[in-house]
Scaffold this active site. Structure first.
Site, PDB file in Angstrom:
ATOM      1  N   GLU A   1       0.805 -13.099  12.452  1.00 42.16           N
ATOM      2  CA  GLU A   1       1.259 -11.897  13.141  1.00 42.16           C
ATOM      3  C   GLU A   1       1.203 -10.733  12.154  1.00 42.16           C
ATOM      4  O   GLU A   1       1.443 -10.916  10.954  1.00 42.16           O
ATOM      5  CB  GLU A   1       2.691 -12.081  13.653  1.00 42.16           C
ATOM      6  CG  GLU A   1       2.835 -13.179  14.694  1.00 42.16           C
ATOM      7  CD  GLU A   1       2.158 -12.828  16.008  1.00 42.16           C
ATOM      8  OE1 GLU A   1       2.155 -11.637  16.378  1.00 42.16           O
ATOM      9  OE2 GLU A   1       1.629 -13.755  16.659  1.00 42.16           O
TER      10      GLU A   1
ATOM     11  N   ARG B   1     -11.609   2.014  -9.363  1.00 40.24           N
ATOM     12  CA  ARG B   1     -10.724   3.149  -9.611  1.00 40.24           C
ATOM     13  C   ARG B   1     -10.942   3.685 -11.032  1.00 40.24           C
ATOM     14  O   ARG B   1     -11.518   3.000 -11.883  1.00 40.24           O
ATOM     15  CB  ARG B   1      -9.264   2.732  -9.411  1.00 40.24           C
ATOM     16  CG  ARG B   1      -8.956   2.352  -7.975  1.00 40.24           C
ATOM     17  CD  ARG B   1      -7.484   2.088  -7.765  1.00 40.24           C
ATOM     18  NE  ARG B   1      -7.192   1.787  -6.366  1.00 40.24           N
ATOM     19  CZ  ARG B   1      -5.971   1.655  -5.870  1.00 40.24           C
ATOM     20  NH1 ARG B   1      -4.915   1.790  -6.655  1.00 40.24           N
ATOM     21  NH2 ARG B   1      -5.798   1.387  -4.585  1.00 40.24           N
TER      22      ARG B   1
ATOM     23  N   ASP C   1       0.826  -1.203   0.000  1.00 42.89           N
ATOM     24  CA  ASP C   1       0.000   0.000   0.000  1.00 42.89           C
ATOM     25  C   ASP C   1       0.864   1.259   0.000  1.00 42.89           C
ATOM     26  O   ASP C   1       1.961   1.274   0.562  1.00 42.89           O
ATOM     27  CB  ASP C   1      -0.911  -0.009   1.239  1.00 42.89           C
ATOM     28  CG  ASP C   1      -2.006   1.029   1.150  1.00 42.89           C
ATOM     29  OD1 ASP C   1      -2.377   1.424   0.029  1.00 42.89           O
ATOM     30  OD2 ASP C   1      -2.500   1.463   2.204  1.00 42.89           O
TER      31      ASP C   1
ATOM     32  N   THR D   1     -10.432  -7.165  -5.999  1.00 47.46           N
ATOM     33  CA  THR D   1     -11.723  -7.124  -6.683  1.00 47.46           C
ATOM     34  C   THR D   1     -12.349  -5.734  -6.574  1.00 47.46           C
ATOM     35  O   THR D   1     -13.184  -5.363  -7.411  1.00 47.46           O
ATOM     36  CB  THR D   1     -12.682  -8.168  -6.081  1.00 47.46           C
ATOM     37  OG1 THR D   1     -12.698  -8.036  -4.643  1.00 47.46           O
ATOM     38  CG2 THR D   1     -12.243  -9.585  -6.427  1.00 47.46           C
ATOM     39  N   GLU D   2     -11.961  -4.975  -5.560  1.00 44.15           N
ATOM     40  CA  GLU D   2     -12.485  -3.613  -5.382  1.00 44.15           C
ATOM     41  C   GLU D   2     -11.729  -2.578  -6.217  1.00 44.15           C
ATOM     42  O   GLU D   2     -12.243  -1.463  -6.427  1.00 44.15           O
ATOM     43  CB  GLU D   2     -12.432  -3.212  -3.906  1.00 44.15           C
ATOM     44  CG  GLU D   2     -13.414  -3.958  -3.001  1.00 44.15           C
ATOM     45  CD  GLU D   2     -12.965  -5.376  -2.682  1.00 44.15           C
ATOM     46  OE1 GLU D   2     -13.843  -6.242  -2.466  1.00 44.15           O
ATOM     47  OE2 GLU D   2     -11.740  -5.624  -2.672  1.00 44.15           O
TER      48      GLU D   2
ATOM     49  N   HIS E   1       2.902   3.579  -8.977  1.00 40.89           N
ATOM     50  CA  HIS E   1       2.682   2.167  -9.286  1.00 40.89           C
ATOM     51  C   HIS E   1       3.899   1.560  -9.985  1.00 40.89           C
ATOM     52  O   HIS E   1       4.260   0.413  -9.717  1.00 40.89           O
ATOM     53  CB  HIS E   1       1.432   2.007 -10.152  1.00 40.89           C
ATOM     54  CG  HIS E   1       0.161   2.391  -9.451  1.00 40.89           C
ATOM     55  ND1 HIS E   1      -0.182   1.899  -8.208  1.00 40.89           N
ATOM     56  CD2 HIS E   1      -0.844   3.234  -9.825  1.00 40.89           C
ATOM     57  CE1 HIS E   1      -1.349   2.403  -7.845  1.00 40.89           C
ATOM     58  NE2 HIS E   1      -1.765   3.223  -8.797  1.00 40.89           N
TER      59      HIS E   1
ATOM     60  N   LEU F   1      11.661 -20.238  -4.068  1.00 40.26           N
ATOM     61  CA  LEU F   1      10.645 -19.359  -3.490  1.00 40.26           C
ATOM     62  C   LEU F   1       9.378 -19.382  -4.337  1.00 40.26           C
ATOM     63  O   LEU F   1       9.431 -19.243  -5.566  1.00 40.26           O
ATOM     64  CB  LEU F   1      11.188 -17.924  -3.417  1.00 40.26           C
ATOM     65  CG  LEU F   1      10.198 -16.817  -3.072  1.00 40.26           C
ATOM     66  CD1 LEU F   1       9.717 -16.954  -1.639  1.00 40.26           C
ATOM     67  CD2 LEU F   1      10.832 -15.444  -3.301  1.00 40.26           C
TER      68      LEU F   1
ATOM     69  N   SER G   1      -8.367  -4.964   4.244  1.00 37.84           N
ATOM     70  CA  SER G   1      -8.813  -4.721   2.869  1.00 37.84           C
ATOM     71  C   SER G   1      -9.157  -6.001   2.112  1.00 37.84           C
ATOM     72  O   SER G   1      -8.777  -6.182   0.957  1.00 37.84           O
ATOM     73  CB  SER G   1      -7.756  -3.909   2.104  1.00 37.84           C
ATOM     74  OG  SER G   1      -7.581  -2.651   2.700  1.00 37.84           O
TER      75      SER G   1
ATOM     76  N   ARG H   1      -0.088   7.549  -2.941  1.00 40.88           N
ATOM     77  CA  ARG H   1       0.255   8.643  -2.025  1.00 40.88           C
ATOM     78  C   ARG H   1       1.737   9.008  -2.142  1.00 40.88           C
ATOM     79  O   ARG H   1       2.114  10.182  -2.059  1.00 40.88           O
ATOM     80  CB  ARG H   1      -0.092   8.249  -0.595  1.00 40.88           C
ATOM     81  CG  ARG H   1      -1.590   8.307  -0.278  1.00 40.88           C
ATOM     82  CD  ARG H   1      -1.898   7.734   1.078  1.00 40.88           C
ATOM     83  NE  ARG H   1      -1.764   6.276   1.091  1.00 40.88           N
ATOM     84  CZ  ARG H   1      -1.577   5.559   2.199  1.00 40.88           C
ATOM     85  NH1 ARG H   1      -1.468   6.165   3.377  1.00 40.88           N
ATOM     86  NH2 ARG H   1      -1.485   4.254   2.137  1.00 40.88           N
ATOM     87  N   TRP H   2       2.576   7.986  -2.326  1.00 41.75           N
ATOM     88  CA  TRP H   2       4.020   8.228  -2.520  1.00 41.75           C
ATOM     89  C   TRP H   2       4.236   9.153  -3.713  1.00 41.75           C
ATOM     90  O   TRP H   2       5.037  10.099  -3.651  1.00 41.75           O
ATOM     91  CB  TRP H   2       4.724   6.899  -2.741  1.00 41.75           C
ATOM     92  CG  TRP H   2       6.199   6.984  -2.998  1.00 41.75           C
ATOM     93  CD1 TRP H   2       7.198   6.950  -2.073  1.00 41.75           C
ATOM     94  CD2 TRP H   2       6.839   7.095  -4.273  1.00 41.75           C
ATOM     95  NE1 TRP H   2       8.436   7.036  -2.683  1.00 41.75           N
ATOM     96  CE2 TRP H   2       8.239   7.131  -4.039  1.00 41.75           C
ATOM     97  CE3 TRP H   2       6.387   7.175  -5.589  1.00 41.75           C
ATOM     98  CZ2 TRP H   2       9.170   7.234  -5.075  1.00 41.75           C
ATOM     99  CZ3 TRP H   2       7.306   7.287  -6.627  1.00 41.75           C
ATOM    100  CH2 TRP H   2       8.681   7.313  -6.351  1.00 41.75           C
TER     101      TRP H   2
END
Length: 246
Positions: free
Chosen positions: A210, A74, A23, A69-70, A40, A134, A199, A27-28
């Site tokens: 955690e 945008r 997230d 999905t939300e 992005h 990984l 979210s 804003r960055w």
């Protein structure tokens, strides 16, 4: 702390799977006078850095929330930009993922992605499917409530087909019908950007994870911050509803 010591601590802990809500990209960018798309793009570059650090530290599973999905709500230009960045990421970085023995998996309904993005994702999954290092699990068109409904529909179908008895349904059964059926639940959930909410991300899987909520935006979240989140986890006492051992 050097990497060898940290790897040893990780091996002696219960940390196998780290999930990240990436997230703060928009804003960055806005705080620096840039278009949100710049954030992005910077965030996507950070993905490669964190993947490589996770591999170096011998983390086994890394789940990344890329598009929910939300997020379709945008502006269309931002959605289109996000998928364009995804396409470029796969084109430019797939060979590096292969060389690093990374296996790419996806959680979410990718059938609704733009055609070029869906084909790129399917190609990347196929090219990395035999890698055994990984596992990078990316949430694309993913929402946890949607995933749970997806799992329930599959269970109902199995019952109707006579392949499953409803009396045998338990927590383990439901887990087998979710997108994450082949990977363990996250041990640590990290959300950058300072917000303290989930979210709609892996709600079923993070029952005993955690949490870490660094205030730093995702494009500024690097190796040292990632290691700090890991050390924070290692220093916690996970009881899973039980009591401390004497």
């Amino acid at each position: 702390m050097d990497d060898r010591n940290l790897i040893e601590l990780i091996k002696n802990s219960s940390l196998n799977h780290i999930a990240i809500i990436m997230d703060g990209n928009g804003r960055w960018a806005q705080e620096r006078g840039f278009e949100r798309s710049k954030g992005h793009s910077a965030g996507m570059q950070k993905v490669i850095e964190i993947i490589e650090v996770a591999k170096k530290l011998e983390i086994k599973y890394l789940s990344l929330y890329a598009f929910s999905t939300e997020n379709w709500k945008r502006p269309q230009i931002e959605v289109s930009t996000l998928f364009s960045i995804l396409n470029t990421f796969i084109k430019n970085e797939l060979n590096r993922l292969i060389q690093n023995n990374v296996r790419l998996t996806i959680m979410g309904d990718i059938s609704k992605l733009p055609y070029s993005s869906r084909k790129a994702v399917e190609y990347a999954i196929n090219k990395t499917k035999d890698n055994n290092g990984l596992t990078v699990n990316i949430g694309l068109n993913y929402g946890s409530r949607d995933e749970i409904a997806y799992g329930i529909r599959n269970i109902v179908s199995e019952i109707e087909s006579g392949n499953l008895n409803q009396n045998d349904i338990n927590e383990t059964t439901l887990s087998k019908y979710l997108y994450t059926s082949e990977i363990p639940d996250p041990d640590l959930l990290i959300r950058t950007g300072g917000e303290k909410r989930l979210s709609n991300f892996m709600l079923y899987q993070i029952a005993y994870s955690e949490f870490d909520f660094p205030k730093i935006y995702w494009p500024d979240y690097g190796e040292e911050e990632f290691k700090s989140s890991i050390l924070n986890f290692i220093n916690r006492n996970r009881r899973f509803g039980g009591l401390n051992e004497k």
